[in-house]
Scaffold this motif. Structure first.
Motif, PDB file in Angstrom:
ATOM      1  N   PRO A 173     118.492  92.904 -18.936  1.00  0.00           N
ATOM      2  CA  PRO A 173     119.361  94.072 -18.728  1.00  0.00           C
ATOM      3  C   PRO A 173     119.844  94.180 -17.285  1.00  0.00           C
ATOM      4  N   TYR A 174     120.952  94.876 -17.125  1.00  0.00           N
ATOM      5  CA  TYR A 174     121.428  95.217 -15.788  1.00  0.00           C
ATOM      6  C   TYR A 174     120.771  96.511 -15.353  1.00  0.00           C
ATOM      7  N   MET A 175     120.448  96.584 -14.087  1.00  0.00           N
ATOM      8  CA  MET A 175     119.903  97.824 -13.547  1.00  0.00           C
ATOM      9  C   MET A 175     121.054  98.780 -13.270  1.00  0.00           C
ATOM     10  N   THR A 176     120.816 100.056 -13.506  1.00  0.00           N
ATOM     11  CA  THR A 176     121.808 101.059 -13.118  1.00  0.00           C
ATOM     12  C   THR A 176     121.310 101.787 -11.871  1.00  0.00           C
ATOM     13  N   GLN A 217     110.982  94.655 -14.069  1.00  0.00           N
ATOM     14  CA  GLN A 217     112.355  95.117 -14.258  1.00  0.00           C
ATOM     15  C   GLN A 217     113.190  94.921 -13.008  1.00  0.00           C
ATOM     16  N   MET A 218     112.506  94.893 -11.871  1.00  0.00           N
ATOM     17  CA  MET A 218     113.257  94.737 -10.621  1.00  0.00           C
ATOM     18  C   MET A 218     113.451  93.279 -10.253  1.00  0.00           C
ATOM     19  N   GLY A 219     112.671  92.397 -10.869  1.00  0.00           N
ATOM     20  CA  GLY A 219     112.724  90.988 -10.521  1.00  0.00           C
ATOM     21  C   GLY A 219     114.115  90.391 -10.514  1.00  0.00           C
ATOM     22  N   PRO A 220     114.827  90.474 -11.638  1.00  0.00           N
ATOM     23  CA  PRO A 220     116.156  89.859 -11.682  1.00  0.00           C
ATOM     24  C   PRO A 220     117.105  90.483 -10.659  1.00  0.00           C
ATOM     25  N   LEU A 221     116.957  91.784 -10.449  1.00  0.00           N
ATOM     26  CA  LEU A 221     117.808  92.490  -9.497  1.00  0.00           C
ATOM     27  C   LEU A 221     117.551  92.010  -8.075  1.00  0.00           C
ATOM     28  N   ILE A 222     116.286  92.004  -7.673  1.00  0.00           N
ATOM     29  CA  ILE A 222     115.934  91.600  -6.315  1.00  0.00           C
ATOM     30  C   ILE A 222     116.420  90.189  -6.043  1.00  0.00           C
ATOM     31  N   ALA A 223     116.172  89.310  -7.016  1.00  0.00           N
ATOM     32  CA  ALA A 223     116.606  87.927  -6.837  1.00  0.00           C
ATOM     33  C   ALA A 223     118.120  87.856  -6.659  1.00  0.00           C
ATOM     34  N   ALA A 224     118.830  88.639  -7.471  1.00  0.00           N
ATOM     35  CA  ALA A 224     120.292  88.623  -7.387  1.00  0.00           C
ATOM     36  C   ALA A 224     120.779  89.123  -6.031  1.00  0.00           C
ATOM     37  N   VAL A 225     120.130  90.167  -5.519  1.00  0.00           N
ATOM     38  CA  VAL A 225     120.559  90.742  -4.239  1.00  0.00           C
ATOM     39  C   VAL A 225     120.297  89.771  -3.090  1.00  0.00           C
ATOM     40  N   LEU A 236     108.249  91.982 -24.182  1.00  0.00           N
ATOM     41  CA  LEU A 236     109.123  92.237 -23.033  1.00  0.00           C
ATOM     42  C   LEU A 236     110.199  93.262 -23.364  1.00  0.00           C
ATOM     43  N   VAL A 237     110.669  93.249 -24.605  1.00  0.00           N
ATOM     44  CA  VAL A 237     111.655  94.250 -25.012  1.00  0.00           C
ATOM     45  C   VAL A 237     111.018  95.636 -24.984  1.00  0.00           C
ATOM     46  N   GLN A 238     109.779  95.702 -25.466  1.00  0.00           N
ATOM     47  CA  GLN A 238     109.111  97.001 -25.490  1.00  0.00           C
ATOM     48  C   GLN A 238     109.010  97.590 -24.097  1.00  0.00           C
ATOM     49  N   GLU A 239     108.671  96.780 -23.122  1.00  0.00           N
ATOM     50  CA  GLU A 239     108.528  97.342 -21.782  1.00  0.00           C
ATOM     51  C   GLU A 239     109.834  97.271 -21.002  1.00  0.00           C
ATOM     52  N   GLN A 240     110.896  97.045 -21.743  1.00  0.00           N
ATOM     53  CA  GLN A 240     112.250  97.143 -21.191  1.00  0.00           C
ATOM     54  C   GLN A 240     112.538  96.128 -20.084  1.00  0.00           C
ATOM     55  N   ALA A 241     111.759  95.072 -20.052  1.00  0.00           N
ATOM     56  CA  ALA A 241     112.095  93.978 -19.148  1.00  0.00           C
ATOM     57  C   ALA A 241     113.205  93.136 -19.773  1.00  0.00           C
ATOM     58  N   LEU A 242     113.315  93.220 -21.082  1.00  0.00           N
ATOM     59  CA  LEU A 242     114.456  92.663 -21.806  1.00  0.00           C
ATOM     60  C   LEU A 242     115.041  93.787 -22.650  1.00  0.00           C
ATOM     61  N   ALA A 243     116.299  93.632 -23.028  1.00  0.00           N
ATOM     62  CA  ALA A 243     116.935  94.674 -23.825  1.00  0.00           C
ATOM     63  C   ALA A 243     117.557  94.047 -25.056  1.00  0.00           C
TER      64      ALA A 243
END
Lengths: 223, 223
Positions: free
Chosen positions: A76-79, A162-170, A59-66
Motif C-alpha cells: 500500500p501507499y502511505m497517506t 508499514q513504514m519500510g517501503p516508504l522509508i526506502a522510497a524516500v 501481512l494483509v491482516q496487519e495492513q503491511a499489504l493491502a
DNA sequence: AATCAAATTATGATGCATCATATTTGCTGC
DNA sequence: GCAGCAAATATGATGCATCATAATTTGATT
C-alpha cells in the motif's frame, strides 16, 4: 534479525515465507504499489500456495499489504493522514521504550548502542543508504530490547513494517541525516535520564522524519 | 461491533471465523487454557478446515492464541510481567486517544459517551457483569473513534483481544467498580481538556485494573 | 476502424486428501 | 501388576484440485 521470535516461532513454511516478505518490505525490495501473486511467489520459493497464502494473509491482516480488490494484493501507499497518526503513536511508544531503557541500561547495553551508532556513521560517510536505514532501525529496536519490553517490540515491528517501503522510497531519492538525532538519545542513555531519552527519541521521530512527511505531502498534492 | 472493518473487510470465510473467535475471546466464552481444534471448529461451523486455519493462524500471530506445541493451540494465560507491560502501553496509547478525543469531540460524541456510561450504570446495578464488561470496552473504543485514529484502533483492538479472557475471568469472580473511573474522563471531555482526559484514562487503567493485577499475582504465586 | 460481447485467462477462495508426528491406547513379556 | 514397545488415533502442515469471478483478449459486426 528475527524480531518475532519472542513468541516461540514455529518453523512452519508459512512463518518462513512471512519473515522473507517482512525483510523485503523493511529493506525496500517491495516498493509501494508492487503487486504480489500467490502462485508466482509459491513457484519462486518452490513451495505450494498454502504457506505463501498463510504469509500474505498475515501481512494483509496487519495492513503491511493491502487487498484492494479480492484479486489484487499490493504494497500500500502511505497517506499523510496515516503517517501523522503513526508518528504520534511512535512518539508515545518509542518514548516509553527509551525512557525504560535509560533507567535499565547496563554498560554492555550502552556499548551495543554505541556500536550501532558508530557503524551507522561509517555507513553515512560511505553513502551506503541501505545499510544506514538498517542500522537506524536496529538502533530503535535495540532500545526496546534493552527496555525489556517484548510485547512492545511486536507492536513496533508491525508499525515499522508499514513504514519500510516508504522509508526506502524516500531515502533512495536522496537520504538525509537521520543519524544526528541519535546522539542526544545516547547522551541521555549514558546519564540514565529516562525523561530526556524519551524527549530525544520524540525529536528524532519528528525532526528526523521531516523528509518523509515532505515526500508524502509532495506526492499527495501532485496526485 | 466490527472493530476491524476500517480496513475494508473481505468477506471471505476466514475473516468471518476470525471475527467469531475474537468475540468469543472478548466476551470470555474462551477461557484461558481452553484448547482449540481446527477440525472440530470447522465441523461446528460447517466449513472446511481452511478458513478456520486462516483465522486461528491470524490469532496465533497476534498472540491472542498460543501454539505451545505444534499440535496444541490454546488460549494463553496472562503473566504479571506481560500485564504490566500491556498496562504501560495502554496508558500511553489510550492517553493519546483520550487527549485527541477531548479536543475534537462534538456534542453528538459527548452524548454517545454519556449514553454508554448511563447504560453501564444500569448494567452495574442489575449485576449484569457481561454487559458491564462490554460497555466498558465500548467506552474505551468510542474514545479512539472520536479521536479519529483508525490505526490506533487496530493496535488497541489486538491488545484488548489478549486481555479479554483475563478480564472475563476476573469479573466472574466478583466484579469491581470499573465504571467509577469513567466519570472523571467524561468531565474532562465535556471541558475539552485533553491533558485531563489523558490523566483520567490513565487513572482508570491503573486503579480500575487493580483487581486484575491482584488476581494475576494471586494466581502466579499460587502456581 | 471502433465497439461491444463472448471466450479465455488469471487469481484468490475453498475444500479436501495426504503426510508427519505427537499422543494415547493397548498388548506383550517379565 | 507393571514396564516398555507397538499399533492406533489425533491433529496441524502441506499440497493440490476445483470454483467463482475479475481482468484481458479476441473477434465479429457495423
Amino acid at each position: 534479525m528475527h524480531y518475532q521470535l519472542d513468541t516461540l516461532e514455529h518453523d512452519n513454511l508459512g512463518s518462513t515465507v512471512y519473515q522473507l516478505l517482512c525483510n523485503d518490505l523493511l529493506q525496500g525490495r517491495l516498493q509501494p504499489g508492487a503487486r504480489l501473486k500467490i502462485r508466482e511467489l509459491a513457484e519462486q520459493l518452490g513451495t505450494s500456495v498454502t504457506p505463501v497464502r498463510d504469509a500474505i494473509l498475515r501481512l494483509v491482516q496487519e495492513q503491511a499489504l493491502a487487498m484492494q480488490s479480492p484479486r489484487d494484493i499490493r504494497v500500500p501507499y502511505m497517506t499523510v493522514e496515516r503517517y501523522l497518526e503513526i508518528r504520534a503513536i511512535r512518539i508515545r511508544l518509542e518514548g516509553l521504550a527509551a525512557e525504560t531503557a535509560a533507567t535499565k541500561a547496563q554498560p554492555a547495553d550502552i556499548a551495543r548502542l554505541e556500536d550501532i551508532v558508530a557503524r551507522n556513521a561509517v555507513a553515512m560517510t560511505a553513502q551506503d543508504i541501505a545499510q544506514g536505514c538498517a542500522l537506524n532501525q536496529q538502533f530503535h529496536f535495540a532500545l526496546v530490547d534493552i527496555a525489556g519490553l517484548p510485547f512492545l517490540h511486536g507492536i513496533l515491528y508491525r508499525i515499522w513494517l508499514q513504514m519500510g517501503p516508504l522509508i526506502a522510497a524516500v531515502y533512495q531519492q536522496g537520504g538525509s541525516a537521520m543519524l544526528d538525532y541519535h546522539y542526544p538519545v545516547m547522551a541521555a542513555m549514558r546519564q540514565g535520564d529516562g525523561a530526556a531519552a524519551a524527549l530525544a527519541i520524540g525529536d528524532d521521530i519528528l525532526s528526523g522524519g521531516q523528509a518523509i512527511l515532505l515526500h508524502l505531502q509532495a506526492r499527495q498534492s501532485a496526485g
